[in-house]
Design a protein around this motif. Structure first.
Motif, mmCIF file in Angstrom:
data_model
loop_
_atom_site.group_PDB
_atom_site.id
_atom_site.type_symbol
_atom_site.label_atom_id
_atom_site.label_comp_id
_atom_site.label_asym_id
_atom_site.label_seq_id
_atom_site.Cartn_x
_atom_site.Cartn_y
_atom_site.Cartn_z
ATOM 1 N N PHE A 1 -3.457 11.269 103.635
ATOM 2 C CA PHE A 1 -3.759 12.650 104.025
ATOM 3 C C PHE A 1 -2.567 13.298 104.724
ATOM 4 O O PHE A 1 -2.144 14.398 104.354
ATOM 5 N N TRP A 2 -2.022 12.632 105.721
ATOM 6 C CA TRP A 2 -0.935 13.244 106.484
ATOM 7 C C TRP A 2 0.370 13.365 105.707
ATOM 8 O O TRP A 2 1.036 14.400 105.784
ATOM 9 N N PRO A 3 0.785 12.339 104.943
ATOM 10 C CA PRO A 3 1.979 12.565 104.114
ATOM 11 C C PRO A 3 1.833 13.742 103.159
ATOM 12 O O PRO A 3 2.750 14.558 103.017
ATOM 13 N N LEU A 4 0.672 13.841 102.497
ATOM 14 C CA LEU A 4 0.449 14.959 101.588
ATOM 15 C C LEU A 4 0.430 16.281 102.339
ATOM 16 O O LEU A 4 0.973 17.297 101.863
ATOM 17 N N GLN A 5 -0.202 16.299 103.509
ATOM 18 C CA GLN A 5 -0.241 17.511 104.324
ATOM 19 C C GLN A 5 1.166 17.973 104.686
ATOM 20 O O GLN A 5 1.507 19.153 104.550
ATOM 21 N N LEU A 6 1.979 17.056 105.158
ATOM 22 C CA LEU A 6 3.304 17.428 105.655
ATOM 23 C C LEU A 6 4.218 17.893 104.523
ATOM 24 O O LEU A 6 4.986 18.850 104.692
ATOM 25 N N VAL A 7 4.141 17.248 103.364
ATOM 26 C CA VAL A 7 4.964 17.685 102.236
ATOM 27 C C VAL A 7 4.494 19.048 101.735
ATOM 28 O O VAL A 7 5.302 19.951 101.486
ATOM 29 N N ASP A 8 3.180 19.206 101.598
ATOM 30 C CA ASP A 8 2.612 20.480 101.148
ATOM 31 C C ASP A 8 2.980 21.599 102.119
ATOM 32 O O ASP A 8 3.432 22.680 101.718
ATOM 33 N N ALA A 9 2.788 21.334 103.412
ATOM 34 C CA ALA A 9 3.116 22.338 104.421
ATOM 35 C C ALA A 9 4.610 22.638 104.432
ATOM 36 O O ALA A 9 5.024 23.794 104.615
ATOM 37 N N GLY A 10 5.436 21.610 104.220
ATOM 38 C CA GLY A 10 6.881 21.817 104.193
ATOM 39 C C GLY A 10 7.320 22.716 103.057
ATOM 40 O O GLY A 10 8.203 23.570 103.221
ATOM 41 N N ILE A 11 6.687 22.552 101.888
ATOM 42 C CA ILE A 11 7.021 23.409 100.748
ATOM 43 C C ILE A 11 6.635 24.859 101.041
ATOM 44 O O ILE A 11 7.414 25.792 100.791
ATOM 45 N N ALA A 12 5.429 25.055 101.571
ATOM 46 C CA ALA A 12 4.993 26.419 101.900
ATOM 47 C C ALA A 12 5.899 27.044 102.961
ATOM 48 O O ALA A 12 6.230 28.236 102.887
ATOM 49 N N LEU A 13 6.307 26.245 103.948
ATOM 50 C CA LEU A 13 7.192 26.765 104.996
ATOM 51 C C LEU A 13 8.563 27.108 104.419
ATOM 52 O O LEU A 13 9.187 28.105 104.820
ATOM 53 N N ALA A 14 9.045 26.297 103.477
ATOM 54 C CA ALA A 14 10.323 26.593 102.826
ATOM 55 C C ALA A 14 10.242 27.891 102.036
ATOM 56 O O ALA A 14 11.181 28.710 102.051
ATOM 57 N N VAL A 15 9.105 28.109 101.352
ATOM 58 C CA VAL A 15 8.907 29.364 100.622
ATOM 59 C C VAL A 15 8.910 30.544 101.594
ATOM 60 O O VAL A 15 9.513 31.588 101.328
ATOM 61 N N ALA A 16 8.242 30.369 102.750
ATOM 62 C CA ALA A 16 8.216 31.428 103.757
ATOM 63 C C ALA A 16 9.629 31.730 104.250
ATOM 64 O O ALA A 16 10.001 32.909 104.411
ATOM 65 N N ALA A 17 10.425 30.688 104.481
ATOM 66 C CA ALA A 17 11.794 30.887 104.964
ATOM 67 C C ALA A 17 12.651 31.590 103.914
ATOM 68 O O ALA A 17 13.429 32.508 104.232
ATOM 69 N N LEU A 18 12.532 31.178 102.653
ATOM 70 C CA LEU A 18 13.310 31.805 101.588
ATOM 71 C C LEU A 18 12.899 33.267 101.382
ATOM 72 O O LEU A 18 13.763 34.140 101.184
#
Length: 325
Positions: free
Chosen positions: A294-311
């Motif tokens: 759960f947590w690895p998937l959460q962190l990778v998923d959240a990281g991608i969304a955060l990267a999209v927000a930053a871009l």
């Protein structure tokens, strides 16, 4: 105080947050009301949690020392209320990014560029970059704080996470609403909406474009979520995966070492059917994510969304600099 006066008096770096809050007070009131309603609902769900688990538990006719009477269990309706309200809260948190994106594109950025309010602010000693920074920072702070609080309350109200009541951890709405993914999705929606507003410079098209971009992001992440972290493989003779397993693939193992999604041929199957002949069948296999993922998937998923927000944020500032002196 009119908008012009507010911009004149508060048109400094220190006063920009106040201006943003004042201009968008309707959205602020709506957000605060929704957060209070969610808080009240989740506190209520926590209070009825014990009754809900009792109503969703096992029973016996006649009752035994280990199991209560089925009539008593079936008379309990708290479990239905608990399941429905938590499901509604989870769905709301999961899809919150969509109205945020539409609002950011239409009201926060697009409308002010369309009606000239933004240019008015830029004539009051407020640079375009500072204007956009305040426009994004204030709602980002409020959305982050509010969504984080709602997620923590949601996890708290779910208590022991009984899947019969609250759904399995890998269900899309449950997954998004019980971790940092919910927060980063909202920030991605805000950034994509703001970018849409700067691209179109009109309220209605910006709202639609921001919503569409967020919809694409949501569906892509949901579609490929299972591949964001390496799966676990189990193989052998007939076995049963635990209820908490997020199964990705299953099928038959061949004596040659290969895999197929066909089942072994049995007596009930005709020889011409698409099945694995018994001499070629070596066992079964399943690839899945255990609950510990759960947590690895959460962190990778959240990281991608955060990267999209930053871009998207970086692209918004780049467009603003290109279009303003």
């Amino acid at each position: 105080m009119s908008t012009l006066t507010a911009l004149t008096v508060k048109g400094t770096v220190k006063g920009l947050p106040w201006t943003v809050l004042r201009l968008h007070r309707t959205a602020l009131i709506t957000w605060g009301t929704g957060l209070l309603a969610a808080t009240a609902a989740l506190v209520w769900m926590y209070a009825i949690g014990d009754d809900a688990r009792f109503g969703a538990g096992g029973c016996s006719i006649p009752p035994t020392a280990a199991l209560p009477s089925c009539e008593e269990v079936h008379a309990q309706t708290a479990n239905e209320t608990y399941r429905d309200v938590l499901g509604l809260v989870s769905t709301t948190l999961s899809y919150l990014m969509f109205p945020v994106a539409a609002w950011a594109g239409g009201a926060l950025i697009g409308r002010e560029l369309e009606n000239g309010t933004a240019r008015l602010a830029w004539t009051q000693s407020v640079t375009p970059v500072r204007w956009l920074a305040a426009k994004l920072a204030v709602p980002a702070l409020l959305l982050t704080a509010g969504t984080t609080a709602a997620v923590l309350l949601n996890v708290w109200a779910r208590q022991d996470d009984n899947p019969n009541l609250v759904g399995d951890w890998y269900y899309p709405d449950v997954f998004v609403s019980t971790g940092p993914t919910a927060v980063t999705y909202v920030l991605a929606g805000l950034a994509l909406g703001a970018l849409a507003g700067l691209v179109t410079r009109r309220a209605l098209p910006a709202a639609g474009l921001g919503f569409a971009a967020t919809l694409v992001l949501y569906n892509v992440l949901e579609r490929y979520r299972e591949g964001l972290w390496p799966t676990v493989t189990r193989s052998g003779k007939p076995y049963e995966l635990p209820r908490s397993a997020f199964q990705v693939e299953d099928g038959a193992l061949l004596t040659s070492g290969g895999r197929t999604d066909s089942q072994p041929c049995g007596e009930a199957m005709s020889s011409g059917s698409d099945c694995v002949p018994n001499p070629d069948f070596a066992g079964y296999y399943s690839t899945y994510h255990p609950k510990s993922h759960f947590w690895p998937l959460q962190l990778v998923d959240a990281g991608i969304a955060l990267a999209v927000a930053a871009l998207a944020t970086a692209a918004a500032f780049w467009i603003l600099r290109r279009r303003t002196p």
